[in-house]
Design an enzyme around this catalytic site. Structure first.
Site, PDB file in Angstrom:
ATOM      1  N   TYR A 302       0.839  -1.205   0.000  1.00 55.64           N
ATOM      2  CA  TYR A 302       0.000   0.000   0.000  1.00 55.64           C
ATOM      3  C   TYR A 302       0.866   1.244   0.000  1.00 55.64           C
ATOM      4  CZ  TYR A 302      -2.386  -3.643   2.745  1.00 55.64           C
ATOM      5  OH  TYR A 302      -2.843  -4.827   3.233  1.00 55.64           O
ATOM      6  N   PHE A 303       0.658   2.086  -0.989  1.00 58.64           N
ATOM      7  CA  PHE A 303       1.253   3.423  -0.994  1.00 58.64           C
ATOM      8  C   PHE A 303       0.206   4.335  -0.357  1.00 58.64           C
ATOM      9  CE2 PHE A 303       4.854   2.935  -4.035  1.00 58.64           C
ATOM     10  CZ  PHE A 303       4.580   1.665  -4.534  1.00 58.64           C
ATOM     11  N   ASP A 304       0.362   4.583   0.934  1.00 57.98           N
ATOM     12  CA  ASP A 304      -0.728   5.252   1.657  1.00 57.98           C
ATOM     13  C   ASP A 304      -0.929   6.701   1.220  1.00 57.98           C
ATOM     14  OD1 ASP A 304      -1.646   3.103   3.191  1.00 57.98           O
ATOM     15  OD2 ASP A 304       0.008   3.330   4.601  1.00 57.98           O
ATOM     16  N   GLY A 306       0.263   8.094  -2.255  1.00 55.88           N
ATOM     17  CA  GLY A 306      -0.029   8.183  -3.684  1.00 55.88           C
ATOM     18  C   GLY A 306      -1.269   7.411  -4.099  1.00 55.88           C
ATOM     19  N   GLY A 386      -7.135   2.364   7.617  1.00 53.48           N
ATOM     20  CA  GLY A 386      -7.447   0.948   7.771  1.00 53.48           C
ATOM     21  C   GLY A 386      -7.092   0.482   9.164  1.00 53.48           C
ATOM     22  N   TYR A 388      -4.084   0.449  10.554  1.00 52.63           N
ATOM     23  CA  TYR A 388      -2.961   1.138  11.192  1.00 52.63           C
ATOM     24  C   TYR A 388      -3.280   2.587  11.525  1.00 52.63           C
ATOM     25  CZ  TYR A 388       1.101  -1.938  11.354  1.00 52.63           C
ATOM     26  OH  TYR A 388       1.992  -2.908  11.703  1.00 52.63           O
TER      27      TYR A 388
HETATM   28 CU   LIG Z   1       3.843  -2.964  10.979  1.00 57.59          CU
END
Ligand SMILES: [Cu+2]
Length: 659
Positions: A302-304, A306, A386, A388
């Site tokens: 995952y490019f959080d 871009g 999500g 995190y």
């Molecule tokens: Cu981690």
């Protein structure tokens, strides 16, 4: 305590976008006939003003205001990139994005929201749930960016891949119950499931994960005494619009949904001069690549920024929970997907922290004894994407150090646990957490005492025993100028105490040395995926710790402008293709850093914060320790007094000298 919010106005070319400007931008786009019922605003941000204009700006002068806007037509899946002039109310440029070559615009929240209904319409998905005895209505969809893996049938399509998690009741945390072995591919424009890969029958872990319920909950302890931070005379910083001054530091804050918080025009007052250090600092991309090679999960990266524009998920902070002490909050105003302004209250936190001993000495000969305390200014924000939660913290210290620290917490991404030979840790019975990395890239547009800088790589080196080193004790340092962009793709090496000094060859300190700031990397691993992998091409920035480019206002993002489903090679590999000189030029440093996360049992059911970052430290920038003017702390006891000790260690100090 908290002070009243600062009302920010457009008083500077870098002032953050206001609600009025976002509304005006929407109106201009609408008046140009670019909005249909299916058009959504993916991204609205201040177009970075010309650097020369920013540097030439004087208070009260005219400000040019332009907006970068990305639209998505949900009916066709076509993205449009616009440059909107908010002063003369015109569209300066407009073009359609060629998704198959350039990549897709980021994914909308609205696109995520409908995913569960597509699953419920998919016969193969329902069959996969039925074969596992799972009620499909109790499956929470986690749609994830698709990446690019050379599948012919995916070219040019706007896709996400979906993993399912079981949620038994409203309170249940689905992360505890991954439905592993099956994945659905979704075409976001067709609004349908295009493929279900059902490869492995893995049991769904049963144990629940709420930290306040069985089997994890424990009574809250009652023996922790309060810690209260008080600043009876208020904070030391002052805020004027987006400009912040604190002790010798001065800088501006910026914010947009792609990069989140940015710092601008960071300077340090030295005598009667404000000396520039960094023109603009931001975290310009991040990627979270996962190590699970199974047929249902090999694509997880995952490019959080871009791909997801993570600044949309910025938290409203709570006093006494997220920041302690005398707090100044800043609201941020972003655009929602209809192009209307949306305020996130208390999004950015500004406060001071005591940071222990700054310097200290007790002299055995002349009896001087001194302790001065360090403090730091903290400017930060937190977001949830999500499972995190990430904190982004910039610290400015009294001694001229600039530090960035990313904080990672929240809930680890889960899978079924497939045994010790798999690529996950067992977190709870039958529950795995795949190995992964969190890799960030800082973009540091440096301005060390001006805008022409150079970079030296400085290594500690052992000197062989020989005529000049007969006892073999010698060691020294080697200093290598990185002269061109392709020379300057470098990896950290903690075994050599490697740092990169950003030097101004035109400015010297009192000893004739070129002034410099040194980038101190943490030296954690770069991208661990194979160099031939898809992710190594798409996140090429993550394969090196350092890149240096000649400043170009168009070169903003380490993995390129359109990252979502971009086939690879974008961003830094393109930026350095011309191999321009970086020696005594206006240069930008790009620093990759991060965490390699082998989840621990202690990371479950919620993960204690882990950290990754870097420091920029003055190195020959000041003529001497710049903190000799920091007074001894005000104390009510002799603890903080300064003065002298006699040779028996008794304090002779002058208690009245502290103020
Ligand atoms: Cu981690």
């Amino acid at each position: 305590m908290t002070t009243t919010p600062v009302r920010h106005t457009v008083d500077h070319p870098l002032a953050r976008l206001t609600a009025d400007e976002i509304t005006a931008g929407r109106t201009i786009v609408d008046d140009a006939g670019l909005l249909t019922a299916s058009t959504r605003f993916v991204y609205v941000a201040l177009h970075a003003p010309d650097k020369a204009d920013v540097l030439a700006f004087t208070p009260g002068g005219p400000v040019d205001r332009k907006l970068d806007v990305l639209l998505l037509d949900r009916a066709t899946g076509v993205g449009t990139e616009l440059l909107v002039n908010a002063i003369d109310r015109s569209i300066e440029t407009s073009r359609s994005i060629q998704a198959h070559a350039e990549g897709q615009v980021p994914i909308l929240d609205e696109e995520f929201e409908d995913i569960e209904s597509y699953l419920l319409d998919s016969e193969p998905w329902l069959a996969a749930m039925s074969s596992r005895d799972i009620d499909p209505a109790k499956v929470r969809a986690v749609p994830l960016s698709a990446g690019v893996f050379g599948h012919e049938d995916e070219v040019g399509k706007r896709l996400v891949r979906v993993l399912g998690f079981y949620q038994d009741d409203e309170k249940d945390l689905p992360w505890a119950h991954p439905i592993d072995g099956v994945v659905a591919y979704i075409d976001l424009t067709e609004r349908t499931v295009t493929k279900v890969v059902d490869e492995l029958d893995l049991p769904v872990p049963a144990e629940r994960a709420e930290w306040d319920a069985a089997p994890h909950a424990v009574p809250a302890r009652t023996d922790l005494k309060p810690i209260e931070i008080t600043q009876p005379e208020g904070p030391t910083f002052t805020v004027s619009g987006d400009e912040i001054s604190w002790v010798n530091w001065k800088f501006r804050i910026g914010f947009d949904v792609r990069e989140g918080l940015s710092l601008h025009q960071i300077s340090f007052r030295d005598g009667n001069r404000d000396r520039s250090i960094v023109h603009r600092a931001s975290i310009a991309e991040m990627v979270v690549p996962y190590a699970d090679p199974s047929p249902v999960r090999y694509w997880q990266n995952y490019f959080d920024q871009g791909e997801y524009l993570f600044g949309r998920y910025t938290n409203s902070l709570e006093l006494g929970c997220d920041c302690l002490g005398e707090i100044q909050y800043f609201d941020v105003t972003i655009a929602d997907e209809k192009g209307n302004p949306k305020v996130v209250p208390n999004a950015i936190c500004l406060h001071e922290e005591d940071y222990g001993v700054l310097w200290k000495h007790t002299d055995m000969f002349n009896g001087m004894t001194e302790t001065r305390r360090q403090r730091r200014l903290v400017v930060s924000f937190f977001l949830t994407i999500g499972n995190y939660d990430y904190g982004f913290y910039w610290y400015l210290y009294l001694d001229g150090t600039i530090e960035f620290e990313a904080k990672a917490t929240g809930v680890v991404f889960t899978s079924a646990y497939r045994g010790p030979d798999g690529y996950s840790s067992e977190m709870a019975p039958g529950l795995g957490a795949p190995f992964h990395q969190h890799i960030f890239a800082a973009r540091l547009d440096m301005a060390v005492d001006g805008h022409t800088n150079a970079v030296d790589e400085v290594d500690a080196v052992r000197v062989p025993m020989g005529e000049d080193n007969p006892w073999g004790n010698a060691f020294t340092r080697s200093i290598t100028r990185l002269t061109s962009e392709q020379d300057a793709t470098r990896t950290a090496d903690q075994s050599k105490a490697r740092v990169w000094a950003i030097v101004n060859p035109s400015v010297q300190n009192r000893l004739g040395q070129d002034v410099a700031y040194a980038l101190h990397p943490e030296g954690q691993p770069v991208l661990l995926a194979d160099p031939g992998s898809s992710i190594a091409g798409r996140a090429a920035f993550a394969t090196k710790n350092l890149w240096v480019t000649q400043y170009d206002p168009e070169q903003r993002y380490p993995a390129g402008s359109f990252v979502n489903q971009h086939p690879g090679g974008g961003g830094l590999p393109e930026y350095i293709a011309g191999n321009r000189s970086i020696d005594n030029k206006d240069i930008v440093l790009w620093h990759t850093f991060g965490l390699t996360h082998f989840p621990r049992t202690e990371d479950w059911p919620v993960m204690p914060t882990d950290y990754a970052g870097f420091k920029l430290k003055p190195s020959g920038f000041f003529d001497r320790n710049p903190t000799l003017d920091i007074p001894a702390s005000t104390g009510t006891t002799d603890h903080c007094a300064h003065g002298t000790v006699n040779q028996h260690g008794e304090h002779n100090g002058n208690g009245s000298a502290h103020s």
